[in-house]
Each structure stands twice: as structure tokens, then as C-alpha cells.
Design a protein around this motif. Structure first.
Motif, PDB file in Angstrom:
ATOM      1  N   ARG A 131      -7.713   4.702   5.806  1.00 53.71           N
ATOM      2  CA  ARG A 131      -8.392   2.897   5.297  1.00 53.71           C
ATOM      3  C   ARG A 131      -8.975   2.763   6.156  1.00 53.71           C
TER       4      ARG A 131
ATOM      5  N   SER B 204      -3.742   9.511   4.354  1.00 53.99           N
ATOM      6  CA  SER B 204      -4.913   8.507   3.681  1.00 53.99           C
ATOM      7  C   SER B 204      -4.248   6.842   3.883  1.00 53.99           C
ATOM      8  N   LEU B 205      -3.954   6.991   4.206  1.00 52.73           N
ATOM      9  CA  LEU B 205      -3.484   5.580   5.255  1.00 52.73           C
ATOM     10  C   LEU B 205      -4.369   5.445   6.169  1.00 52.73           C
TER      11      LEU B 205
ATOM     12  N   VAL C  19       0.880  -1.517   0.031  1.00 56.66           N
ATOM     13  CA  VAL C  19       0.296  -0.062  -0.019  1.00 56.66           C
ATOM     14  C   VAL C  19       1.112   1.570   0.114  1.00 56.66           C
TER      15      VAL C  19
END
Length: 325
Positions: free
Chosen positions: A227, A223-224, A217
Motif C-alpha cells: 500500500r 499487502s500492507l 487497515v
């Protein structure tokens, strides 16, 4: 607008006997950014760095660093990069100034330019007062700063930092982090491997999470975190309320809660963006769960790391099995 990549790799493969260290690693690091390379032990991080710095040849795949191919033009790659490894490369018997001047000569910085650059870096890393002392008398943080200075003698386009703050005290870690921010601000691309996930969270523009030789990833720290959703946590008044609290969080989040008996805390990942803290509190109140504190927060990068690599430790007890017993 065309994106310029300081580091670009496609399908990198590397085996060491039966060990498949890299299994098609793809990387794309934009120029002038800090890229955090994360992954569990044995994921392939060190092998990736060794390939990109031309210390190890890949079995297949392609990679360019600062526009130069690591296979066909390794000399140009080496002239474009700086590398600071986990172990310092300075000579303890030489002074800080002598170390930098020696490295400058080895790097073929001619004439007065070498000593001038050494003095500039000593001042930049707050080592001027200790410049003429033997490096063996330096603290760990000072030796790391001297090592980083050595890696910057040639003003590299790309700097590889492998665990640069391991073992340092908080003050020294902050000094190294400030130096990294300054380098990126001046246009140097930094590839940072670190075990301190909060360090990557603070410094990195982008994260590449490597697991089992692949980039599983990529994205910004924010943004991680997005998720895997938010993290709901409840602290109850006494241990007997932990299982009822776990039942409420299980129903609201759809994920198995984790129990922290020492803190009397129950937590669970909440993937539903519509879940709110008031709803959690109302449901706990309706179930008669006595609560000391409740929170709904973004996950830490540590939690992202454990979840996305599927390396989460199994709970010591399942709250629902425990309740049934």
C-alpha cells in the motif's frame, strides 16, 4: 466456500469517562490463523482484548469468540479461550509442575488428566528438567513459556497473547514464536498484540492496525507493505552530497526525503511501481551525486505502521529549507 471466523466483532464501542477507547471496532479473524493486532499506545488494543475475553463489557456493538457471544454467553467464551497477559501469572514459590497442576484444578480438568496435561506441556516447552524447581528461579524466558503453557491447559480454540515476548532475549523470543507457529498449525486461532513489528511480520497471517479505537487497515503483511510502495535509499560519500541526493529522490518519488546524517543516507517512499533502481542510479549520476550505495526495497512493517497511523516523527530539518538557507 464459507469462511469460518473465530473472532468477529461489529461496531464495538467503549468509553471510560471522557476517553473513547473503542469507536466502532470491526474485526474478522479466520479460524486457525495468527492475527497481529498492532497500533500506537492508547489506540485501543488492550481494551479490545479485554472486551473479547469478557473482562470488560462493551457499551454497544457485537462480538463473538469461537462462536459464542461475549455479552450473552461469557462463560462459553471463557471455556473456549486461553489468555496470556504481559505479566506472568505463575506463583514464584511453586514449582513449574505445581503451577500447571494448580491451574489444571482451577480449570476443572478432572482426575489424572490434569497432571498428564501438565507433564505434556512441560515437555513441549522444554521445561521438564526445571519442572520441580521454584518458578522464581526461572529465567524470564522460562517464566513466559510456563505462563504460555498454563494458557494452553484446556486446548483453547482461541488464544490471546498480549506482548508475549516483551523483555525477552532473542533466543527466548524465538522459542515463543516457534510455539505460536506450532499452535496455529494445530488449528488454534491466535490473536497477538506486540510492540515488535518484525514479530508480527514473521508470525501473522493477517494484520489489524488499530488507531484511535478503530481498525484503520487490515490485510496480510505483504499487502500492507504494497500500500505504501517501495523505499528508495541512497548512501553518499560525504555530507555535502546529501542535499543534492535528496533533490533527486524528491523529484523521482514525489515525497519529502528523510536525512540520516550519521549514516550519510537519504531515503524516501516511492509510490510509483514503475520506478527502478537503475533509473535512480542514472539520475544520481546525471546530477553528479557521488554514491556509495543505493537500494530500492520493500518497506518494513515499522515504516508501514508509522505511515498508515500518521505517527511519523517530523524530520529535524527539511533538506530543501536547509539547502535554501
Amino acid at each position: 466456500m464459507t469462511t469460518t471466523y473465530a473472532v468477529l466483532s461489529e461496531g464495538l464501542e467503549k468509553r471510560f469517562g471522557d476517553v473513547h477507547a473503542l469507536r466502532g471496532l470491526d474485526l474478522a479473524v479466520e479460524q486457525g490463523t495468527v492475527c497481529g493486532i498492532l497500533g500506537p499506545n492508547g489506540a485501543g488494543k488492550t481494551t479490545a482484548v479485554r472486551v473479547l475475553t469478557t473482562l470488560t463489557a462493551p457499551d454497544s456493538g457485537t462480538a463473538t469468540v469461537a462462536g459464542h457471544d461475549v455479552r450473552t454467553d461469557p462463560g462459553a467464551v471463557r471455556r473456549s479461550i486461553g489468555v496470556t497477559g504481559q505479566a506472568t501469572s505463575v506463583d514464584g514459590e511453586l514449582s513449574g509442575r505445581q503451577n500447571l497442576r494448580l491451574f489444571a484444578r482451577l480449570l476443572r480438568i478432572r482426575g489424572a488428566a490434569g497432571p498428564a496435561r501438565a507433564d505434556e506441556l512441560l515437555e513441549r516447552f522444554e521445561l521438564t528438567e526445571a519442572a520441580d524447581r521454584p518458578a522464581r528461579t526461572y529465567s524470564g524466558g522460562m517464566r513466559r513459556r510456563l505462563d504460555l503453557a498454563a494458557g494452553l491447559l484446556v486446548r483453547p480454540a482461541v488464544l490471546f497473547l498480549d506482548e508475549p515476548t516483551t523483555g525477552l532475549d532473542p533466543y527466548s523470543r524465538n522459542q515463543i514464536r516457534d510455539a505460536v507457529r506450532d499452535l496455529a498449525g494445530r488449528g488454534t486461532t491466535v490473536l497477538l498484540t506486540t510492540q515488535y513489528l518484525e514479530e508480527a511480520d514473521q508470525l501473522a497471517d493477517g494484520i489489524v492496525l488499530i488507531d484511535r479505537g478503530r481498525a484503520v487497515v487490515t490485510g496480510t503483511p505483504a499487502s500492507l507493505k504494497a500500500r505504501i510502495g517501495s523505499y528508495a535509499e541512497v548512501v553518499v560519500t560525504d555530507a555535502s552530497a546529501m542535499l543534492p541526493a535528496a533533490a533527486v529522490l524528491d523529484q523521482l518519488t514525489g515525497t519529502e526525503p528523510a536525512l540520516d546524517h550519521e549514516r550519510r543516507a537519504v531515503g524516501a517512499v516511492a509510490a510509483d511501481p514503475a520506478l527502478t533502481l537503475p533509473r535512480i542510479v542514472l539520475e544520481l549520476d546525471a546530477a553528479g551525486v557521488p554514491v556509495v550505495d543505493a537500494s530500492l526495497r520493500p518497506p518494513t512493517l515499522d515504516e508501514v505502521f508509522l505511515r498508515l497511523t500518521d505517527r511519523r516523527p517530523a524530520p529535524a530539518t527539511s533538506p530543501f529549507k536547509e539547502r535554501a538557507a
